[in-house]
Design a protein around this motif. Structure first.
Motif, mmCIF file in Angstrom:
data_model
loop_
_atom_site.group_PDB
_atom_site.id
_atom_site.type_symbol
_atom_site.label_atom_id
_atom_site.label_comp_id
_atom_site.label_asym_id
_atom_site.label_seq_id
_atom_site.Cartn_x
_atom_site.Cartn_y
_atom_site.Cartn_z
ATOM 1 N N THR A 115 0.858 -1.183 0.000
ATOM 2 C CA THR A 115 0.000 0.000 0.000
ATOM 3 C C THR A 115 0.898 1.239 0.000
ATOM 4 O OG1 THR A 115 -0.082 -0.041 2.396
ATOM 5 C CG2 THR A 115 -1.904 -1.083 1.259
ATOM 6 N N GLY A 116 0.277 2.417 0.020
ATOM 7 C CA GLY A 116 1.046 3.663 0.030
ATOM 8 C C GLY A 116 0.157 4.795 0.490
ATOM 9 N N PRO A 117 0.676 6.010 0.589
ATOM 10 C CA PRO A 117 -0.111 7.133 1.109
ATOM 11 C C PRO A 117 -1.156 7.634 0.112
ATOM 12 C CG PRO A 117 2.050 7.877 0.435
ATOM 13 C CD PRO A 117 2.068 6.393 0.279
ATOM 14 N N GLU A 118 -2.279 8.136 0.640
ATOM 15 C CA GLU A 118 -3.324 8.682 -0.238
ATOM 16 C C GLU A 118 -3.012 10.121 -0.630
ATOM 17 O OE1 GLU A 118 -7.316 7.942 1.258
ATOM 18 O OE2 GLU A 118 -6.692 5.926 1.845
ATOM 19 N N ILE A 119 -2.309 10.851 0.244
ATOM 20 C CA ILE A 119 -1.781 12.157 -0.148
ATOM 21 C C ILE A 119 -0.387 11.880 -0.693
ATOM 22 C CG2 ILE A 119 -0.960 14.393 0.695
ATOM 23 C CD1 ILE A 119 -3.224 14.294 2.749
ATOM 24 N N GLU A 120 -0.227 12.158 -1.977
ATOM 25 C CA GLU A 120 0.990 11.711 -2.643
ATOM 26 C C GLU A 120 1.756 12.914 -3.168
ATOM 27 O OE1 GLU A 120 3.440 9.917 -2.832
ATOM 28 O OE2 GLU A 120 2.470 8.001 -3.279
ATOM 29 N N ASP A 121 3.055 12.794 -3.257
ATOM 30 C CA ASP A 121 3.814 13.901 -3.830
ATOM 31 C C ASP A 121 3.860 13.764 -5.353
ATOM 32 O OD1 ASP A 121 5.933 12.085 -4.412
ATOM 33 O OD2 ASP A 121 6.637 12.298 -2.345
ATOM 34 N N ASN A 148 0.201 22.454 -1.949
ATOM 35 C CA ASN A 148 1.560 22.453 -1.403
ATOM 36 C C ASN A 148 2.473 21.552 -2.234
ATOM 37 O OD1 ASN A 148 0.439 20.039 -0.828
ATOM 38 N ND2 ASN A 148 0.763 20.113 1.388
ATOM 39 N N GLY A 149 2.058 21.327 -3.483
ATOM 40 C CA GLY A 149 2.838 20.450 -4.341
ATOM 41 C C GLY A 149 2.372 19.010 -4.279
ATOM 42 N N ASN A 150 1.572 18.711 -3.261
ATOM 43 C CA ASN A 150 1.037 17.345 -3.159
ATOM 44 C C ASN A 150 -0.318 17.243 -3.853
ATOM 45 O OD1 ASN A 150 3.230 16.507 -1.709
ATOM 46 N ND2 ASN A 150 2.235 16.777 0.293
ATOM 47 N N VAL A 151 -0.717 16.001 -4.120
ATOM 48 C CA VAL A 151 -2.023 15.758 -4.750
ATOM 49 C C VAL A 151 -2.718 14.644 -3.983
ATOM 50 C CG1 VAL A 151 -1.224 16.416 -7.047
ATOM 51 C CG2 VAL A 151 -1.059 14.018 -6.339
ATOM 52 N N MET A 152 -4.041 14.547 -4.159
ATOM 53 C CA MET A 152 -4.712 13.328 -3.726
ATOM 54 C C MET A 152 -4.313 12.285 -4.773
ATOM 55 S SD MET A 152 -6.176 14.239 -1.028
ATOM 56 C CE MET A 152 -7.093 12.745 -0.600
ATOM 57 N N ILE A 176 -2.584 -1.744 -3.588
ATOM 58 C CA ILE A 176 -4.023 -1.650 -3.300
ATOM 59 C C ILE A 176 -4.246 -0.258 -2.726
ATOM 60 C CG2 ILE A 176 -5.939 -2.573 -1.955
ATOM 61 C CD1 ILE A 176 -3.689 -4.875 -1.300
ATOM 62 N N GLY A 177 -5.214 0.487 -3.235
ATOM 63 C CA GLY A 177 -5.406 1.787 -2.612
ATOM 64 C C GLY A 177 -6.637 2.527 -3.076
ATOM 65 N N THR A 178 -6.946 3.571 -2.333
ATOM 66 C CA THR A 178 -8.012 4.474 -2.709
ATOM 67 C C THR A 178 -7.399 5.580 -3.545
ATOM 68 O OG1 THR A 178 -9.027 3.972 -0.608
ATOM 69 C CG2 THR A 178 -9.896 5.848 -1.784
ATOM 70 N N THR A 179 -8.109 5.982 -4.584
ATOM 71 C CA THR A 179 -7.606 6.996 -5.503
ATOM 72 C C THR A 179 -8.693 8.053 -5.695
ATOM 73 O OG1 THR A 179 -8.262 5.423 -7.189
ATOM 74 C CG2 THR A 179 -5.921 5.597 -6.747
ATOM 75 N N TYR A 180 -8.284 9.239 -6.143
ATOM 76 C CA TYR A 180 -9.216 10.380 -6.173
ATOM 77 C C TYR A 180 -9.138 11.108 -7.510
ATOM 78 C CZ TYR A 180 -9.134 9.549 -1.165
ATOM 79 O OH TYR A 180 -9.223 8.957 0.065
ATOM 80 N N ARG A 181 -10.294 11.376 -8.075
ATOM 81 C CA ARG A 181 -10.352 12.187 -9.295
ATOM 82 C C ARG A 181 -11.649 12.965 -9.316
ATOM 83 N NH1 ARG A 181 -8.184 7.933 -13.934
ATOM 84 N NH2 ARG A 181 -6.504 7.143 -12.620
#
Ligand code: PHE
Length: 315
Positions: A115-121, A148-152, A176-181
């Motif tokens: 997995t990984g972070p949902e707020i991503e650089d 701040n340069g980060n994205v969902m 595996i993760g939640t993603t945002y658009r």
């Protein structure tokens, strides 16, 4: 005597008759004491009578005991017709159920979950994925920018990058993760799940990719045979890129996933030498796959947390 025994219905009466027969002053006891005065035939007959009588008593005792037991059980009978208070048992959410199934299949193919972070650089969500900031492909994904340069995180492909940076090659993983658009209709929700496979090793080809996709879809949808349509597509991080359509039960073609051979720039960005290693990646909408499998009409309901909907959908 025999009829007398058979007509007794309580253990007390039986005991009384037994004592009167075999007790110290019992009738049989008295006759046995006189046995020495009898001839052989009469002795044998008396012995026989003695034995038979004792057996009769024993049999009757067992019968009475059983009858008492049955009568007791009859009295204790439970009335099971009373309505019990309804029990509310929870079930696993369809997203969880589908994740368990998907993970089981991919792990059985040798993929390890990450997995990984949902707020991503920017690096992991775009730049390392061969999508620098001038790249027009950034427009393919309606990104939520955080200022701040980060994205969902717009795609679980970011998890590939994080994993390859950590493990190098070879690697066989799924993210595996939640993603945002920023999108919303019956088949798109602003918050959705993605699952994405990656396999980097020596001499990996497109047919390895298609083989795994085919085997995965067959097992997930429990179809004996599947028909796939492989269409050329474009993703900045794969080359060549494809989109995979599955012929659904109603005869229609459904777009199921994006995939391709990992672009050499992506490998380089993660410190992997593309002359030595190559591989493939495939990604799909986790909600969308669950929606198809469980035959549910609106993808937005998955994240609504409405118990009534979950119940009506059979969960
Ligand atoms: N990240 C792509 C998307 O979100 C899907 C994809 C994954 C395509 C891996 C190719 C390889 O649309």
């Amino acid at each position: 005597m025999q009829d007398q025994i058979k007509n007794i219905n309580t253990l007390e009466e039986l005991q009384a008759l037994y004592t009167a027969t075999f007790g110290k002053n019992g009738t049989m006891t008295a006759r046995l004491k006189e046995m020495k005065n009898l001839d052989n035939d009469a002795r044998a007959a008396l012995n026989m009578e003695n034995q038979n009588l004792r057996e009769l008593f024993k049999t009757r005792q067992t019968e009475i005991e059983n009858a008492v037991l049955m009568a007791g059980l009859q009295k204790q009978k439970l009335d099971v017709s009373l309505n019990a208070a309804p029990e509310n048992r929870g079930t696993l959410h369809p997203m969880t159920q589908s994740l368990i199934e998907i993970s089981e299949i991919l792990e059985s193919f040798g993929y390890t979950p990450y997995t990984g972070p949902e707020i991503e650089d920017d690096w992991h969500n775009f730049t390392a994925l061969n999508t620098p900031d001038y790249h027009p492909a950034r427009d393919m994904q309606d990104t939520f920018f955080l200022g701040n340069g980060n994205v969902m995180r717009t795609q679980t492909s970011a998890i590939q990058i994080r994993t390859m940076e950590k493990t190098g090659a070879p690697v066989k993983m799924f993210g595996i993760g939640t993603t945002y658009r920023k999108e919303m209709d019956a088949t798109h929700a602003p918050m959705f799940g993605q699952i994405e496979g990656l396999y980097i090793n020596k001499n990996i080809t497109m047919s390895d990719l298609i083989g795994d996709i085919r085997a995965f879809l067959k097992r997930f949808f429990e179809m004996d045979d599947i028909q796939l349509r492989i269409r050329p597509s474009y993703f900045p991080f794969t080359d060549p890129s494809i989109e995979v359509d599955l012929k659904w039960k109603n005869g229609r073609w459904l777009e199921i996933m994006g995939a391709g051979m990992v672009h050499p720039n992506v490998l380089r960005n993660c410190g992997i030498n593309p002359d030595e290693y190559q591989g493939f990646a495939f990604g799909f909408g986790w909600d969308r796959l669950a929606m198809l499998k469980y035959d549910l009409p609106d993808l937005r309901d998955f994240r609504g947390n409405d118990i009534r909907w979950l119940k009506s959908a059979g969960f």
